[in-house]
Design an enzyme around this catalytic site. Structure first.
Site, PDB file in Angstrom:
ATOM      1  CG  ASP A 151      -2.396   0.479   0.956  1.00 29.89           C
ATOM      2  OD1 ASP A 151      -2.179   1.329   0.242  1.00 29.89           O
ATOM      3  OD2 ASP A 151      -3.245   0.014   1.547  1.00 29.89           O
ATOM      4  CG  ASP A 206      -9.255   2.299  -1.334  1.00 31.11           C
ATOM      5  OD1 ASP A 206      -8.040   2.406  -1.775  1.00 31.11           O
ATOM      6  OD2 ASP A 206      -9.341   1.991   0.046  1.00 31.11           O
TER       7      ASP A 206
HETATM    8  C1  GLA Z   1      -5.885   1.546   1.645  1.00 26.74           C
HETATM    9  C2  GLA Z   1      -5.968   0.606   0.088  1.00 26.74           C
HETATM   10  C3  GLA Z   1      -7.265  -0.391   0.281  1.00 26.74           C
HETATM   11  C4  GLA Z   1      -7.014  -1.044   1.478  1.00 26.74           C
HETATM   12  C5  GLA Z   1      -6.791  -0.202   2.645  1.00 26.74           C
HETATM   13  C6  GLA Z   1      -6.415  -0.977   4.023  1.00 26.74           C
HETATM   14  O1  GLA Z   1      -6.916   2.246   1.430  1.00 26.74           O
HETATM   15  O2  GLA Z   1      -6.121   1.133  -1.187  1.00 26.74           O
HETATM   16  O3  GLA Z   1      -7.301  -1.614  -0.803  1.00 26.74           O
HETATM   17  O4  GLA Z   1      -6.118  -2.154   1.653  1.00 26.74           O
HETATM   18  O5  GLA Z   1      -6.051   0.623   2.595  1.00 26.74           O
HETATM   19  O6  GLA Z   1      -6.177   0.105   5.138  1.00 26.74           O
END
Ligand code: GLA
Length: 405
Positions: A151, A206
């Site tokens: 991430d 996301d």
């Molecule tokens: C970010 C990533 C997500 C997930 C969250 C977890 O937002 O883009 O896909 O992994 O972190 O905290």
């Protein structure tokens, strides 16, 4: 130094440069398929939840059609490292540690995925890997991890290319093949340097569990077809199918769109309590074939600026065919879309006979010459077709001529 020695040295240097500047894990020849905890469970994860979902994959036979990665997302680890700088599993969630979970997943014949951030903390404030790349990569290798999602939170403003390359090299140097899933949200034009760095890269922020988000992520990725290829894929994020907000048509479209994009197919729902309609969508063999066996990420070939777009790709195999996706983005029904075989490059001659197969119904619609009309596509629904055109033989020509007279 003699000529031969110089030659040997140059070859060694070249090999070293080659090894140190690219991802060489041999993985992700086709987009990864599996399951991940985040979309459904967020931080509420546990050994039991992972085991139950992994077992369900096998019980439903989903592993046999490609869903093999069981990926644990954020919150498996504590916020603090131990006195030696080692990352620590949260034992309230994983009382037997992470290796035990990995062992269970491997016993089922599946693969084990783990998560961290290229920052000082993960997005949920757990220990991140920035500055601990080698130590953490070795830990993933020790617990038997086969996949790392990496991430972008708390990155301290360090250039992404450096942070993601450091982890790539750390993973490479463990000697264990670990699929490397970059989650840098499309920053720093990751698609331009993604192929040498990871097996796939997130291109957007996301995904959310509603239609506008699915549509946005698809459209963004659709423009990046040039960057996708074997071992290196655009990742529009994990699937929201089965998370009880999209309509059934939207779920079908979400799946078909991701298949045509050659996106990693990472399920994000509760598999244990999944209904038959959702199961039917995620196990559609014809669409999975497009995802796994198409030559390239699909491109829009018709109505690209309209609300009923047509996407196309070709699929390999003993009987290669063209795959067509008619997507109705509109909020009203689309009465008719003409698929003209020659204009779209599916047939060589106007008289060619084309078999048209419906991937959702799993049946042959019929054999057509010249064109096929896709009718009455409901709002947010799609029609996915396999089209196989056979060139008209001289004998066919004579027969058809006599029929015309
Ligand atoms: C970010 C990533 C997500 C997930 C969250 C977890 O937002 O883009 O896909 O992994 O972190 O905290």
């Amino acid at each position: 130094m003699g000529f031969n020695q110089k030659l040997t040295l140059s070859v060694a240097v070249l090999l070293f440069i080659n090894q140190s500047s690219c991802l060489n894990n041999g993985l992700g020849k086709t987009p990864a398929m599996g399951w991940n905890t985040w979309n459904k469970y967020n931080c509420d994860i546990s050994e039991d939840i992972i085991k139950q979902n992994a077992k369900k994959i096998v019980d439903l036979g989903l592993d046999k059609i490609g869903y093999v990665y069981i990926n644990i997302d954020d919150c498996w680890q504590l916020a603090d490292r131990d006195a030696n700088g080692n990352v620590q599993a949260d034992l309230t969630k994983f009382p037997n540690g992470m290796m035990a979970v990995g062992d269970y997943i491997h016993t089922l014949g599946l693969k084990f995925g783990i998560y961290s951030s290229a920052g000082t903390q993960t997005c949920q404030g757990k220990a991140g890997s920035l500055g601990f790349e080698k130590q953490d990569a070795q830990y993933y290798s020790n617990i038997g991890a086969d996949y790392l999602k990496y991430d972008n939170c708390f990155n301290q403003g360090v250039q992404g290319k450096k942070r993601y390359t450091d982890m790539r090299d750390a993973l490479n140097s463990t000697g264990r093949p670990i699929y490397y899933s970059i989650c840098s949200w499309g920053t720093e034009n990751i698609w331009e340097w993604g192929a040498e760095t990871g097996n796939s890269w997130r291109t957007t922020l996301d995904i959310e569990n509603f239609w506008a988000s699915v549509k946005f992520n698809f459209n963004f990725n659709a423009q990046l077809a040039d960057y996708s290829g074997s071992g290196s894929w655009n990742d529009p994020d994990m699937l929201e199918i089965g998370n009880n907000n999209l309509t059934i048509f939207e779920e079908k479209s979400h799946f078909a769109l991701w298949c045509f994009l050659k996106a990693p197919l990472i399920l994000g729902n509760d598999l244990v309590n999944m209904g038959p309609e959702v199961l039917a969508i995620i196990s559609n063999q014809y669409l999975i074939d497009v995802n796994q066996n198409s030559v390239a990420q699909a491109r829009c070939i018709m109505n690209c600026q309209q609300k009923s777009q047509v996407y196309h790709t070709q699929v390999h195999g003993n009987y290669p065919y063209d795959a067509i996706l008619v997507m109705n983005w509109d909020n009203k029904e689309k009465s008719s879309v003409m698929i003209d075989f020659m204009t779209l490059g599916l047939a060589q001659y106007a008289y060619d006979k084309c078999d048209v197969f419906d991937m959702w119904a799993g049946s042959l619609i019929g054999t057509y010459q010249g064109r096929y009309f896709v009718n009455n596509v409901l709002p947010h629904n799609n029609v996915a077709l396999k089209i196989q055109c056979k060139s008209f033989t001289a004998k066919d020509f004579l027969t058809s001529k006599s029929l015309l007279q």
